[in-house]
Design an enzyme around this catalytic site. Structure first.
Site, PDB file in Angstrom:
ATOM      1  N   ILE A  79       1.991  16.616 -55.500  1.00 29.02           N
ATOM      2  CA  ILE A  79       2.813  16.001 -54.443  1.00 29.02           C
ATOM      3  C   ILE A  79       3.966  15.213 -55.053  1.00 29.02           C
ATOM      4  O   ILE A  79       5.113  15.282 -54.580  1.00 29.02           O
ATOM      5  CB  ILE A  79       1.965  15.095 -53.521  1.00 29.02           C
ATOM      6  CG1 ILE A  79       0.755  15.869 -52.981  1.00 29.02           C
ATOM      7  CG2 ILE A  79       2.812  14.574 -52.361  1.00 29.02           C
ATOM      8  CD1 ILE A  79      -0.244  15.019 -52.212  1.00 29.02           C
ATOM      9  N   PHE A 131       2.030   7.644 -56.675  1.00 28.58           N
ATOM     10  CA  PHE A 131       1.240   8.869 -56.482  1.00 28.58           C
ATOM     11  C   PHE A 131       0.133   8.993 -57.529  1.00 28.58           C
ATOM     12  O   PHE A 131      -0.811   9.745 -57.330  1.00 28.58           O
ATOM     13  CB  PHE A 131       2.131  10.117 -56.650  1.00 28.58           C
ATOM     14  CG  PHE A 131       3.166  10.330 -55.599  1.00 28.58           C
ATOM     15  CD1 PHE A 131       2.845  10.978 -54.411  1.00 28.58           C
ATOM     16  CD2 PHE A 131       4.474   9.921 -55.789  1.00 28.58           C
ATOM     17  CE1 PHE A 131       3.814  11.200 -53.439  1.00 28.58           C
ATOM     18  CE2 PHE A 131       5.454  10.145 -54.827  1.00 28.58           C
ATOM     19  CZ  PHE A 131       5.116  10.788 -53.651  1.00 28.58           C
ATOM     20  N   GLU A 189      -6.344  10.204 -60.174  1.00 26.85           N
ATOM     21  CA  GLU A 189      -7.234  11.353 -60.319  1.00 26.85           C
ATOM     22  C   GLU A 189      -7.521  11.785 -58.896  1.00 26.85           C
ATOM     23  O   GLU A 189      -7.863  10.956 -58.047  1.00 26.85           O
ATOM     24  CB  GLU A 189      -8.524  10.938 -61.036  1.00 26.85           C
ATOM     25  CG  GLU A 189      -8.336  10.603 -62.504  1.00 26.85           C
ATOM     26  CD  GLU A 189      -7.943  11.810 -63.348  1.00 26.85           C
ATOM     27  OE1 GLU A 189      -8.270  12.949 -62.948  1.00 26.85           O
ATOM     28  OE2 GLU A 189      -7.316  11.618 -64.405  1.00 26.85           O
ATOM     29  N   ASP A 214      -6.666  10.450 -46.302  1.00 28.22           N
ATOM     30  CA  ASP A 214      -7.530  10.266 -45.125  1.00 28.22           C
ATOM     31  C   ASP A 214      -9.005  10.176 -45.518  1.00 28.22           C
ATOM     32  O   ASP A 214      -9.840   9.747 -44.727  1.00 28.22           O
ATOM     33  CB  ASP A 214      -7.325  11.403 -44.103  1.00 28.22           C
ATOM     34  CG  ASP A 214      -7.612  12.793 -44.649  1.00 28.22           C
ATOM     35  OD1 ASP A 214      -7.961  12.929 -45.841  1.00 28.22           O
ATOM     36  OD2 ASP A 214      -7.481  13.773 -43.871  1.00 28.22           O
ATOM     37  N   GLU A 215      -9.319  10.574 -46.765  1.00 28.96           N
ATOM     38  CA  GLU A 215     -10.731  10.635 -47.166  1.00 28.96           C
ATOM     39  C   GLU A 215     -11.376   9.253 -47.239  1.00 28.96           C
ATOM     40  O   GLU A 215     -12.599   9.131 -47.238  1.00 28.96           O
ATOM     41  CB  GLU A 215     -10.875  11.393 -48.488  1.00 28.96           C
ATOM     42  CG  GLU A 215     -10.251  12.769 -48.389  1.00 28.96           C
ATOM     43  CD  GLU A 215     -10.609  13.734 -49.508  1.00 28.96           C
ATOM     44  OE1 GLU A 215     -11.642  13.560 -50.167  1.00 28.96           O
ATOM     45  OE2 GLU A 215      -9.821  14.681 -49.712  1.00 28.96           O
ATOM     46  N   TYR A 227     -14.251   9.857 -55.602  1.00 32.16           N
ATOM     47  CA  TYR A 227     -12.786   9.913 -55.427  1.00 32.16           C
ATOM     48  C   TYR A 227     -12.346   9.011 -54.274  1.00 32.16           C
ATOM     49  O   TYR A 227     -11.494   8.134 -54.442  1.00 32.16           O
ATOM     50  CB  TYR A 227     -12.332  11.363 -55.171  1.00 32.16           C
ATOM     51  CG  TYR A 227     -10.932  11.455 -54.591  1.00 32.16           C
ATOM     52  CD1 TYR A 227      -9.821  11.059 -55.317  1.00 32.16           C
ATOM     53  CD2 TYR A 227     -10.735  11.947 -53.286  1.00 32.16           C
ATOM     54  CE1 TYR A 227      -8.532  11.132 -54.779  1.00 32.16           C
ATOM     55  CE2 TYR A 227      -9.457  12.027 -52.744  1.00 32.16           C
ATOM     56  CZ  TYR A 227      -8.365  11.612 -53.493  1.00 32.16           C
ATOM     57  OH  TYR A 227      -7.099  11.677 -52.957  1.00 32.16           O
ATOM     58  N   LYS A 233     -10.080   5.532 -54.211  1.00 32.14           N
ATOM     59  CA  LYS A 233      -8.822   5.404 -53.458  1.00 32.14           C
ATOM     60  C   LYS A 233      -8.938   4.246 -52.454  1.00 32.14           C
ATOM     61  O   LYS A 233      -7.992   3.480 -52.248  1.00 32.14           O
ATOM     62  CB  LYS A 233      -8.487   6.707 -52.723  1.00 32.14           C
ATOM     63  CG  LYS A 233      -8.070   7.858 -53.612  1.00 32.14           C
ATOM     64  CD  LYS A 233      -6.776   7.622 -54.376  1.00 32.14           C
ATOM     65  CE  LYS A 233      -5.551   7.591 -53.489  1.00 32.14           C
ATOM     66  NZ  LYS A 233      -4.308   7.488 -54.327  1.00 32.14           N
TER      67      LYS A 233
END
Ligand code: NAD
Ligand code: TYD
Length: 361
Positions: free
Chosen positions: A14, A82, A85, A136-137, A161, A165
């Site tokens: 991204i 950005f 991992e 969104d996770e 992960y 985040k």
């Protein structure tokens, strides 16, 4: 007005798309700080390698000496973070790198920025922005008929992960609340498009289809993701940077929920027409159901009303147009695919899929 920005992780999927677009649109100079992990690739930036508006720096967001030096040298007016991992399956195999970069790295980055921002003039402090790119996770998993995630949804991350985040999102929030740092956070749904590393579902399936390998579907394949074309994510970030309210969170998504099996079948259909198999069979013949991901989230869905209503952003691509462009890009950029799928990638694929009963070496 043209301005200098510091982008972290701009050699990844991204980040590279964002940098390429920023420069193509002539929006100003980009200092691009990237550690070049397995997911970072300077080939993503070939188009801008001689552009004087692009300064690539090989380094870690956690290196406060380096980041402080870059801030004073280039005096950016914003950071877009950005660097991370980003692969859930890798976080299940080995969470430590995720804690190191996503949590500690983000913390050190915030510390470097806080010290720099504090010594700016009042006027410069006001226009400064720290934009944190998240996912969104962090909101966890939805049941089939639950409403999509709004910005008020409680955090409930389920993988190492998403937990890492979530931790970084909390730090960003705290740095705004406590120190007044002018932060913005975006939580986006699953992206797809050019330069996507072929460990993630869509590029993996395109690559495996074309190389005659199995198309591995975890579990039932009925898990749902909400897909957004990568340049739409980039335009949302630019919009938030430009007119987002300091301290706010914006969910980004394209209202495009799909079950994994349907994404894979769509890819097979497009490939069947653009690059038919020599034996005349459909690529769908290569679909193989494999052992499920541990703790696999069932459904993600983003409610993007806030960014749409308050900032006037909406995606330019439909899933149909975006996925068509994506397949075309992969067909036209096989040299890129061949380069990124050599070396470390082969070890990952062999190990990860052997554990799910599929030989993909
Ligand atoms: P990616 O894995 O393709 O790229 C990550 C980049 O960060 C790589 O270039 C890597 O070299 C760099 N990096 C890693 N650790 C670093 C460090 N310590 N210092 C400097 N650079 C480092 O990831 P992506 O898919 O491009 O995702 C970018 C961001 O967007 C991530 O923060 C991710 O959580 C978020 N995001 C991704 C998606 C998605 O679908 N891919 C969706 C929503 C949010
Ligand atoms: P992925 O692209 O890894 O993104 P995320 O886990 O961040 O959503 O996976 C997207 C979906 O596809 C997810 O439900 C897991 C599934 N998946 C497979 O079924 N097979 C695969 O080989 C991969 C990599 C993912």
């Amino acid at each position: 007005m043209s301005k200098t920005i510091l982008v972290t992780g701009g050699a990844g999927f991204i980040g590279a798309n964002f940098v390429l677009e920023w420069l193509r649109l002539g929006l100003g100079k980009v200092v691009n700080l990237d550690k070049l992990t397995y997911a970072g690739n300077l080939e993503n930036l070939l188009a801008v390698q001689h552009n004087p508006q692009h300064v690539f720096v090989h380094g870690d967001i956690g290196d406060q000496t380096l980041v402080t030096k870059l801030l004073h040298e280039h005096q950016p007016t914003a950071i877009i973070n950005f660097a991370a991992e980003s692969h859930v399956d890798r976080s299940i195999h080995g969470p430590e790198d995720f804690i190191q970069t996503n949590v500690l790295g983000s913390f050190h980055l915030l510390e470097s920025v806080r010290a720099y921002w504090n010594q700016l003039s009042q006027a410069d402090r006001q226009v400064w922005r720290f934009l944190h790119v998240s996912t969104d996770e962090v909101y966890g998993s939805l049941t089939a008929d639950a409403p999509a995630f709004t910005e008020n949804h409680a955090y409930a991350p389920n993988s190492p992960y998403s937990a890492s985040k979530a931790a970084s999102d909390h730090l960003v929030r705290a740095y705004h609340h406590t120190y007044g740092l002018p932060t913005l956070t975006t939580n986006c749904s699953n992206n797809y498009g050019p330069h996507h590393f072929p460990e993630k579902l869509i590029p993996l399936v395109i690559h495996n289809a074309l190389t005659g390998k199995a198309l591995p579907i975890y579990g039932t394949g009925l898990q749902i993701r909400d897909w957004l074309y990568v340049t739409d994510h980039c335009s949302a970030i630019r919009r938030v940077l430009e007119v987002g309210q300091v301290g706010e969170v914006y969910n980004v998504g394209g209202w495009n929920e799909m079950a994994n099996i349907n994404v894979v079948k769509t890819l097979c259909q497009i490939l069947d027409s653009k690059k038919p198999r020599a034996d005349g069979q459909s690529y769908a013949e290569q679909i193989s159901f494999v052992e499920d991901r541990l703790g696999h989230d069932q459904r993600y869905a983003i409610d993007a009303s806030k960014i749409h209503q308050q900032l006037g952003w909406k995606p330019a691509e439909s899933f149909e147009s975006g996925i068509e462009k994506t397949v075309t890009w992969y067909l036209e950029n096989q040299a890129w695919v061949n380069n990124v799928t050599s070396g470390e990638y082969r070890h990952w694929v062999a190990k990860h899929y052997a554990e799910r009963g599929e030989e993909l070496a």
